[in-house]
Write a protein that holds these residues in place. Structure first.
Motif, mmCIF file in Angstrom:
data_model
loop_
_atom_site.group_PDB
_atom_site.id
_atom_site.type_symbol
_atom_site.label_atom_id
_atom_site.label_comp_id
_atom_site.label_asym_id
_atom_site.label_seq_id
_atom_site.Cartn_x
_atom_site.Cartn_y
_atom_site.Cartn_z
ATOM 1 N N GLY A 15 0.780 -1.228 0.000
ATOM 2 C CA GLY A 15 0.000 0.000 0.000
ATOM 3 C C GLY A 15 0.811 1.277 0.000
ATOM 4 O O GLY A 15 0.256 2.374 -0.005
ATOM 5 N N ILE A 16 2.121 1.145 -0.033
ATOM 6 C CA ILE A 16 2.962 2.346 0.033
ATOM 7 C C ILE A 16 2.976 3.069 -1.315
ATOM 8 O O ILE A 16 3.204 4.269 -1.389
ATOM 9 N N GLY A 17 2.759 2.329 -2.408
ATOM 10 C CA GLY A 17 2.732 2.981 -3.728
ATOM 11 C C GLY A 17 3.729 2.430 -4.723
ATOM 12 O O GLY A 17 4.062 3.111 -5.696
ATOM 13 N N LYS A 18 4.185 1.202 -4.515
ATOM 14 C CA LYS A 18 5.180 0.615 -5.433
ATOM 15 C C LYS A 18 4.578 0.416 -6.823
ATOM 16 O O LYS A 18 5.198 0.760 -7.827
ATOM 17 N N SER A 19 3.361 -0.135 -6.863
ATOM 18 C CA SER A 19 2.730 -0.375 -8.171
ATOM 19 C C SER A 19 2.429 0.951 -8.855
ATOM 20 O O SER A 19 2.568 1.079 -10.066
ATOM 21 N N THR A 20 2.022 1.940 -8.062
ATOM 22 C CA THR A 20 1.723 3.256 -8.633
ATOM 23 C C THR A 20 2.984 3.873 -9.228
ATOM 24 O O THR A 20 2.978 4.346 -10.367
ATOM 25 N N LEU A 21 4.072 3.834 -8.478
ATOM 26 C CA LEU A 21 5.328 4.439 -8.939
ATOM 27 C C LEU A 21 5.828 3.749 -10.214
ATOM 28 O O LEU A 21 6.188 4.417 -11.189
ATOM 29 N N GLU A 44 4.449 12.591 -2.648
ATOM 30 C CA GLU A 44 3.177 12.742 -1.951
ATOM 31 C C GLU A 44 2.158 11.916 -2.725
ATOM 32 O O GLU A 44 2.108 11.980 -3.945
ATOM 33 N N MET A 45 1.324 11.119 -2.028
ATOM 34 C CA MET A 45 0.305 10.327 -2.712
ATOM 35 C C MET A 45 -0.940 11.183 -2.856
ATOM 36 O O MET A 45 -1.483 11.663 -1.870
ATOM 37 N N ARG A 46 -1.358 11.378 -4.098
ATOM 38 C CA ARG A 46 -2.559 12.182 -4.353
ATOM 39 C C ARG A 46 -3.557 11.363 -5.149
ATOM 40 O O ARG A 46 -3.302 10.211 -5.473
HETATM 41 P P1 TYD Z 1 -0.179 0.799 -4.685
HETATM 42 O O1 TYD Z 1 0.710 1.430 -5.682
HETATM 43 O O2 TYD Z 1 -1.104 -0.260 -5.164
HETATM 44 O O3 TYD Z 1 0.700 0.229 -3.472
HETATM 45 P P2 TYD Z 1 1.673 -1.054 -3.429
HETATM 46 O O4 TYD Z 1 1.870 -1.544 -4.814
HETATM 47 O O5 TYD Z 1 2.949 -0.559 -2.794
HETATM 48 O O6 TYD Z 1 1.018 -2.054 -2.552
HETATM 49 O O7 TYD Z 1 -1.062 1.999 -4.057
HETATM 50 C C1 TYD Z 1 -1.186 2.259 -2.729
HETATM 51 C C2 TYD Z 1 -2.289 3.189 -2.351
HETATM 52 O O8 TYD Z 1 -2.263 4.389 -3.057
HETATM 53 C C3 TYD Z 1 -3.661 2.609 -2.530
HETATM 54 O O9 TYD Z 1 -4.205 2.453 -1.241
HETATM 55 C C4 TYD Z 1 -4.424 3.612 -3.302
HETATM 56 C C5 TYD Z 1 -3.563 4.836 -3.277
HETATM 57 N N1 TYD Z 1 -3.621 5.621 -4.515
HETATM 58 C C6 TYD Z 1 -3.946 6.962 -4.470
HETATM 59 O O10 TYD Z 1 -4.204 7.527 -3.402
HETATM 60 N N2 TYD Z 1 -3.963 7.695 -5.631
HETATM 61 C C7 TYD Z 1 -3.698 7.120 -6.840
HETATM 62 O O11 TYD Z 1 -3.730 7.802 -7.872
HETATM 63 C C8 TYD Z 1 -3.375 5.723 -6.876
HETATM 64 C C9 TYD Z 1 -3.082 5.050 -8.183
HETATM 65 C C10 TYD Z 1 -3.343 5.004 -5.704
#
Ligand code: TYD
Ligand code: MG
Length: 460
Positions: free
Chosen positions: A101-107, A268-270
């Motif tokens: 949930g930290i944002g690895k897939s997003t990054l 920053e997660m937005r």
């Molecule tokens: P994610 O990248 O799936 O985490 P990981 O791969 O490290 O487990 O995303 C983590 C969190 O980010 C998820 O709870 C939803 C949030 N998020 C946002 O707030 N904004 C966004 O645009 C996206 C894509 C995710």
């Protein structure tokens, strides 16, 4: 006829033992050995000759080795490129670790989207989510995230064959723990599997010049699962840190064959994905409260100065022993600072609960944070803001020694420059810091400089 052998491998350090043991002989951890079956090794020669089977080659002096100039791939995410040392090196393996949930897939999705948009061939392999789930995320992201080809697959053979056929320039494997090699009996995510997956992908990446971003989960204890096994194999290990509930996340390199391990990226997660925070100091200073219990620390995040707010709360407790709760600093450093405050600076917290928090969910793991913790606690105990009525907030840094002295820490000049840049002053720092700092040789002196005289108790 050689038979498969069974070994026991430590899931923490990768050490091997011929039989199961409760405690790992390598790292001393308990209950970490897991059984693994190995295919038989090719039969060794039976002759008595010690001559090796290989062919001798002539070593060459380094000066005559041709140095290859890597043309790095820009991910378009400035903070990521900076931490990587200037972008992704073709054929390199980068492991990105972090808690769920930290944002690895997003990054990684954002990086691939940017690269795809820039005309590079990319591939996103996911063993965690279905293609539909990945699409839903990509819809929220900027750039060409929706154009990235995706493969939702957990079978290692299929992934390797697809990579070989598609020949992407950059590929993401999300995550290394979900891929499974059919010829190993152990479960996906076990040390043997993770090692096999990383090994096969590495060989292909080097042979085909594919830059691979390998996503890895961090276990509860905070280490990458099968960590040391992977750290040896990959070129770069990035750690994505922060708390899921907080907005700020930091990305730092723990190992980097192609750059320094000093740089830290702040994100920053937005709603639209991760946003780079280039002016992190301005944000944190802007959010600082200047109330009693608040101190601004001129910290170093790798080679980058960062101003953060350290907050302390001291409140009466009914608990024995009282609570010592920290967020963003080391608990043992707080214990040390409280002891020195009481013994050498006349600030006692007695049996009160003490809470210390670095605002914004940032971690400052450096001794230079001691003084900010001490000043924040002292300010909370006395109920007075640091700097009194001064128009500018006070900043500080310095390590607190056991005899009450303030010890110097690295990069005093950069910390001071950062504090000045954001209009902070005075900057209380250890003796010898120069550059316009308010130098304090001891913690007591620092307290005198930061906290205005307590109003005298009026005679009754
Ligand atoms: P994610 O990248 O799936 O985490 P990981 O791969 O490290 O487990 O995303 C983590 C969190 O980010 C998820 O709870 C939803 C949030 N998020 C946002 O707030 N904004 C966004 O645009 C996206 C894509 C995710
Ligand atoms: Mg994920």
């Amino acid at each position: 006829m050689p038979r498969p052998t069974t070994v026991h491998v430590c899931s923490s350090c990768g050490a091997e033992a011929p039989r199961w043991l409760g405690q790992c002989p390598g790292c001393g951890e308990w209950n970490t050995l897991v059984e693994e079956t190995r295919a038989p090794a090719p039969a060794a020669g039976r002759g008595r000759s010690p001559a090796p089977a290989g062919r001798a080659v002539k070593p060459v002096p380094l000066s005559s080795v041709r140095a290859v100039q890597h043309v790095r791939l820009q991910t378009g995410i400035g903070e990521l490129d900076r931490v990587l040392g200037g972008g992704l090196v073709p054929g390199s393996l980068v492991l990105i670790g972090g808690s769920p949930g930290i944002g690895k897939s997003t990054l990684t999705s954002m990086a691939l989207g940017n690269l795809q948009g820039a005309g590079k061939r990319t591939l996103y392999v996911s063993g965690e989510e279905s293609a539909a789930q990945i699409r839903l995320r990509a819809e929220r992201l900027p750039g060409a995230a929706l154009e990235v080809p995706v493969l939702a697959e957990t079978d290692l053979e299929t992934v390797v064959a697809t990579l070989d056929a598609e020949r992407p320039e950059v590929c993401v494997i999300d995550s290394v723990q979900t891929l499974h090699a059919a010829d190993l009996t152990s479960a996906a995510g076990s040390v043997g599997q993770v090692r096999e997956v990383a090994d096969r992908i590495t060989r292909l990446a080097k042979a085909r010049d594919i830059a691979v971003l390998l996503v890895g989960h961090v276990t509860k204890e905070g280490s990458l699962a099968g960590p040391r096994v992977l750290e040896h194999l990959v070129d770069c290990v990035l750690q994505f840190e922060g708390e899921r509930e907080r907005t700020y996340r930091t990305l730092r390199a723990l190992k980097n064959r192609f750059g320094s391990t000093n740089d830290v990226g702040v994100f920053e997660m937005r709603q639209g994905g991760l946003v780079e925070v280039q002016d992190a100091s301005a944000r944190f200073v802007g959010e600082a409260t200047r109330a009693p219990g608040s101190a601004v620390l001129a910290a170093m995040e790798g080679s980058r100065p960062l101003l953060v707010e350290v907050q302390a709360l001291v409140s009466p407790s009914e608990l024995v022993p009282p609570r010592r709760v920290v967020n963003g600093i080391d608990r043992n450093r707080l214990a040390l600072v409280l002891a020195v405050l009481g013994r050498h600076a006349g600030v006692s917290v007695g049996s009160a609960d003490v809470f210390v928090n670095v605002a914004g969910g940032v971690r400052v793991d450096e001794p230079g944070a001691d003084l900010a913790v001490a000043l924040a606690v002292a300010s909370a105990v006395r109920g007075l803001p640091l700097g009194g009525d001064s128009p500018k907030p006070v900043a500080c840094f310095g390590e607190v020694g056991l005899t009450g002295e303030l010890r110097s820490v690295g990069h005093a000049d950069r910390r001071l420059a950062e504090a000045r840049k954001f209009g902070l002053g005075p900057v209380i720092a250890p003796a010898g810091s120069e550059g316009g700092a308010t130098e304090a040789p001891t913690l007591r002196a620092a307290l005198r400089a930061a906290l205005p005289q307590q109003p005298r108790a009026r005679a009754a």
